[in-house]
Design a protein around this motif. Structure first.
Motif, PDB file in Angstrom:
ATOM      1  N   PHE A  32       0.832  -1.195   0.000  1.00 33.59           N
ATOM      2  CA  PHE A  32       0.000   0.000   0.000  1.00 33.59           C
ATOM      3  C   PHE A  32       0.873   1.255   0.000  1.00 33.59           C
ATOM      4  O   PHE A  32       0.630   2.197  -0.756  1.00 33.59           O
ATOM      5  CB  PHE A  32      -0.917   0.008   1.231  1.00 33.59           C
ATOM      6  CG  PHE A  32      -1.809   1.220   1.307  1.00 33.59           C
ATOM      7  CD1 PHE A  32      -3.071   1.194   0.752  1.00 33.59           C
ATOM      8  CD2 PHE A  32      -1.375   2.390   1.915  1.00 33.59           C
ATOM      9  CE1 PHE A  32      -3.894   2.309   0.794  1.00 33.59           C
ATOM     10  CE2 PHE A  32      -2.188   3.512   1.971  1.00 33.59           C
ATOM     11  CZ  PHE A  32      -3.442   3.468   1.406  1.00 33.59           C
ATOM     12  N   TYR A  36       0.655   3.941  -3.015  1.00 34.46           N
ATOM     13  CA  TYR A  36      -0.050   5.199  -2.808  1.00 34.46           C
ATOM     14  C   TYR A  36       0.812   6.340  -2.278  1.00 34.46           C
ATOM     15  O   TYR A  36       0.468   7.510  -2.454  1.00 34.46           O
ATOM     16  CB  TYR A  36      -1.233   4.976  -1.872  1.00 34.46           C
ATOM     17  CG  TYR A  36      -2.398   4.332  -2.579  1.00 34.46           C
ATOM     18  CD1 TYR A  36      -3.109   5.036  -3.545  1.00 34.46           C
ATOM     19  CD2 TYR A  36      -2.765   3.025  -2.319  1.00 34.46           C
ATOM     20  CE1 TYR A  36      -4.160   4.450  -4.218  1.00 34.46           C
ATOM     21  CE2 TYR A  36      -3.825   2.432  -2.991  1.00 34.46           C
ATOM     22  CZ  TYR A  36      -4.518   3.156  -3.945  1.00 34.46           C
ATOM     23  OH  TYR A  36      -5.555   2.579  -4.618  1.00 34.46           O
ATOM     24  N   THR A  91     -11.843   8.016  -4.589  1.00 35.02           N
ATOM     25  CA  THR A  91     -11.010   7.894  -5.769  1.00 35.02           C
ATOM     26  C   THR A  91     -11.513   6.691  -6.558  1.00 35.02           C
ATOM     27  O   THR A  91     -12.566   6.129  -6.242  1.00 35.02           O
ATOM     28  CB  THR A  91      -9.530   7.718  -5.391  1.00 35.02           C
ATOM     29  OG1 THR A  91      -9.327   6.397  -4.845  1.00 35.02           O
ATOM     30  CG2 THR A  91      -9.100   8.765  -4.372  1.00 35.02           C
ATOM     31  N   ARG A 122      -3.717  12.950  -3.916  1.00 32.00           N
ATOM     32  CA  ARG A 122      -2.495  12.162  -4.061  1.00 32.00           C
ATOM     33  C   ARG A 122      -2.814  10.723  -4.486  1.00 32.00           C
ATOM     34  O   ARG A 122      -2.192  10.161  -5.389  1.00 32.00           O
ATOM     35  CB  ARG A 122      -1.738  12.167  -2.732  1.00 32.00           C
ATOM     36  CG  ARG A 122      -0.365  11.523  -2.783  1.00 32.00           C
ATOM     37  CD  ARG A 122       0.265  11.488  -1.397  1.00 32.00           C
ATOM     38  NE  ARG A 122       1.646  11.080  -1.478  1.00 32.00           N
ATOM     39  CZ  ARG A 122       2.679  11.907  -1.471  1.00 32.00           C
ATOM     40  NH1 ARG A 122       2.475  13.223  -1.388  1.00 32.00           N
ATOM     41  NH2 ARG A 122       3.928  11.451  -1.548  1.00 32.00           N
ATOM     42  N   PHE A 123      -3.815  10.133  -3.825  1.00 29.71           N
ATOM     43  CA  PHE A 123      -4.152   8.746  -4.130  1.00 29.71           C
ATOM     44  C   PHE A 123      -4.792   8.618  -5.509  1.00 29.71           C
ATOM     45  O   PHE A 123      -4.560   7.641  -6.220  1.00 29.71           O
ATOM     46  CB  PHE A 123      -5.098   8.191  -3.066  1.00 29.71           C
ATOM     47  CG  PHE A 123      -4.444   7.991  -1.718  1.00 29.71           C
ATOM     48  CD1 PHE A 123      -3.091   8.231  -1.527  1.00 29.71           C
ATOM     49  CD2 PHE A 123      -5.192   7.573  -0.637  1.00 29.71           C
ATOM     50  CE1 PHE A 123      -2.490   8.052  -0.300  1.00 29.71           C
ATOM     51  CE2 PHE A 123      -4.596   7.386   0.605  1.00 29.71           C
ATOM     52  CZ  PHE A 123      -3.249   7.627   0.773  1.00 29.71           C
ATOM     53  N   ARG A 126      -2.385   8.217  -8.151  1.00 26.59           N
ATOM     54  CA  ARG A 126      -1.590   6.986  -8.134  1.00 26.59           C
ATOM     55  C   ARG A 126      -2.412   5.727  -8.359  1.00 26.59           C
ATOM     56  O   ARG A 126      -1.854   4.677  -8.697  1.00 26.59           O
ATOM     57  CB  ARG A 126      -0.818   6.885  -6.811  1.00 26.59           C
ATOM     58  CG  ARG A 126       0.126   8.060  -6.572  1.00 26.59           C
ATOM     59  CD  ARG A 126       1.010   7.830  -5.370  1.00 26.59           C
ATOM     60  NE  ARG A 126       1.998   6.795  -5.640  1.00 26.59           N
ATOM     61  CZ  ARG A 126       3.252   7.027  -6.059  1.00 26.59           C
ATOM     62  NH1 ARG A 126       3.640   8.273  -6.296  1.00 26.59           N
ATOM     63  NH2 ARG A 126       4.095   6.033  -6.255  1.00 26.59           N
ATOM     64  N   ASP A 127      -3.741   5.793  -8.155  1.00 27.47           N
ATOM     65  CA  ASP A 127      -4.508   4.554  -8.341  1.00 27.47           C
ATOM     66  C   ASP A 127      -5.199   4.490  -9.691  1.00 27.47           C
ATOM     67  O   ASP A 127      -5.929   3.540  -9.968  1.00 27.47           O
ATOM     68  CB  ASP A 127      -5.504   4.343  -7.194  1.00 27.47           C
ATOM     69  CG  ASP A 127      -6.776   5.166  -7.313  1.00 27.47           C
ATOM     70  OD1 ASP A 127      -7.666   4.926  -6.485  1.00 27.47           O
ATOM     71  OD2 ASP A 127      -6.883   6.039  -8.188  1.00 27.47           O
TER      72      ASP A 127
END
Length: 365
Positions: A32, A36, A91, A122-123, A126-127
């Protein structure tokens, strides 16, 4: 970082329950963090926050993100796999929500929201390319007993024959799966993760002609409890009811918010559907070995009916209705467009006390 070294764990507001009552859900923390955060904490965030650590969730399958602020001290943002549950930030794969302490000053509330939005941005960046398999690997449920796992909730369709002013899943909701292949995969994935119960919902899942096939799939995969969240109008048909029961359906959570036709028409839909819903509950509660519960959403228009509602449920169905879940309307989905329907919270305690008194007197759960 050890959880026990964080000051907030000494504060009752953050405890998950009595000692030993709340476990820790599995989480691949290193994976994780790599996905992330890009690097191990600490991570500097806007508005003065520093992310200190990520831990497996104690209450729900997910992650606890521990952050510190020079003025506000230590606080937590919870991250879970994205679902229909309402959260501050969503997200592609995650729901995020800060734990705002009861009675927190407005400035702290704003700062915690800023923290959550910053993590969300931010997440989200990245996801975007993460696959379902990667997320499955992060939030695995291996090692926990089936009884402790949450049900697999599968939203299968966008049709509904009612128009509840407070519906939390509008027709365009992105938590509704887009087709048969996605539904089947979600059912199979829940079983692979060890879930013992699957709940079919949507808008009104009984309007999906493939529901019977989905129920049979769940039965064949070995789910112990196969439930439908429904307004029960379709179950006024004996043929429909017995066919689904024969296929493996053994539980239902029925949305029923009034016995009064005028209130029904004001809140839910055409008054003639109320009779169909009541006959649907009659049919479900008559099935052998079937678990039937009710959901009553408290609004400004039906709140005062609640104590009598409890009595009428007990009179009509008795113990054949296993439970009545009382829920406050939330200002999300269609409810966000009908704020006048929100129950005034200052009136809820007295009504709720009387309803619970009558439930205790009638032996209702």
């Amino acid at each position: 970082m050890d959880r026990r070294r964080l000051p907030l764990y000494d504060e009752p507001a953050y405890r998950g329950g009595p000692a030993g009552a709340v476990g820790t859900w599995p989480l691949d923390v290193d994976r994780f963090t790599a996905l992330y955060l890009g690097a191990p904490p600490p991570v500097t965030l806007p508005d003065g926050w520093t992310l200190l650590a990520a831990f497996p969730g104690r209450v729900r399958p997910g992650v606890e993100l521990h952050a510190r602020h020079p003025d506000w001290g230590d606080h937590v943002v919870d991250g879970e796999r994205r679902s229909s549950l309402h959260r501050m930030v969503a997200t592609r794969h995650l729901n995020l929500s800060a734990r705002v302490p009861r009675g927190a000053p407005e400035a702290l509330d704003r700062s915690l929201r800023a923290l959550t939005y910053a993590l969300g941005r931010r997440f989200a960046a990245r996801d975007a390319d993460a696959t379902v398999d990667i997320i499955d690997a992060l939030f695995t449920q291996r090692g926990r007993s089936e009884r402790s796992r949450r049900p697999a909730e599968v939203r299968i369709n966008r049709e509904c024959n009612e128009r509840c002013l407070f519906c939390n899943t509008p027709e365009d909701s992105d938590v509704i799966l887009s087709g048969e292949a996605e539904v089947r995969e979600a059912v199979a994935r829940g079983r692979r993760e060890g879930c013992a119960q699957v709940t079919f919902t949507g808008r009104e899942p009984t309007l999906d002609p493939r529901l019977d096939a989905y129920v049979r799939l769940a039965r064949d995969l070995g789910y112990k409890t196969i439930e439908v969240q429904t307004n029960a109008t379709a179950f006024s048909s004996p043929t429909f009811t017995h066919a689904l029961h024969a296929s493996g359906l053994n539980a239902a959570s029925v949305s029923l918010h009034t016995f009064e036709p005028a209130t029904f028409e004001r809140l839910v839909g055409p008054a003639h559907l109320l009779d169909k819903a009541l006959r649907g509950v009659d049919a479900l509660t008559a099935l052998p070995g079937f678990d039937c519960g009710l959901l009553f959403v408290m609004t400004a228009h039906n709140l005062d009916e609640l104590p009598d509602f409890i009595d009428r449920v007990a009179d009509r169905w008795g113990e054949r209705v296993s439970r009545v879940v009382l829920s406050a309307m939330a200002p999300v989905g269609d409810g966000a467009r009908h704020l006048d329907v929100l129950a005034p919270l200052h009136r809820v305690p007295a009504v709720l006390d009387e309803a619970l008194r009558r439930a205790a007197a009638r032996g209702a759960r």
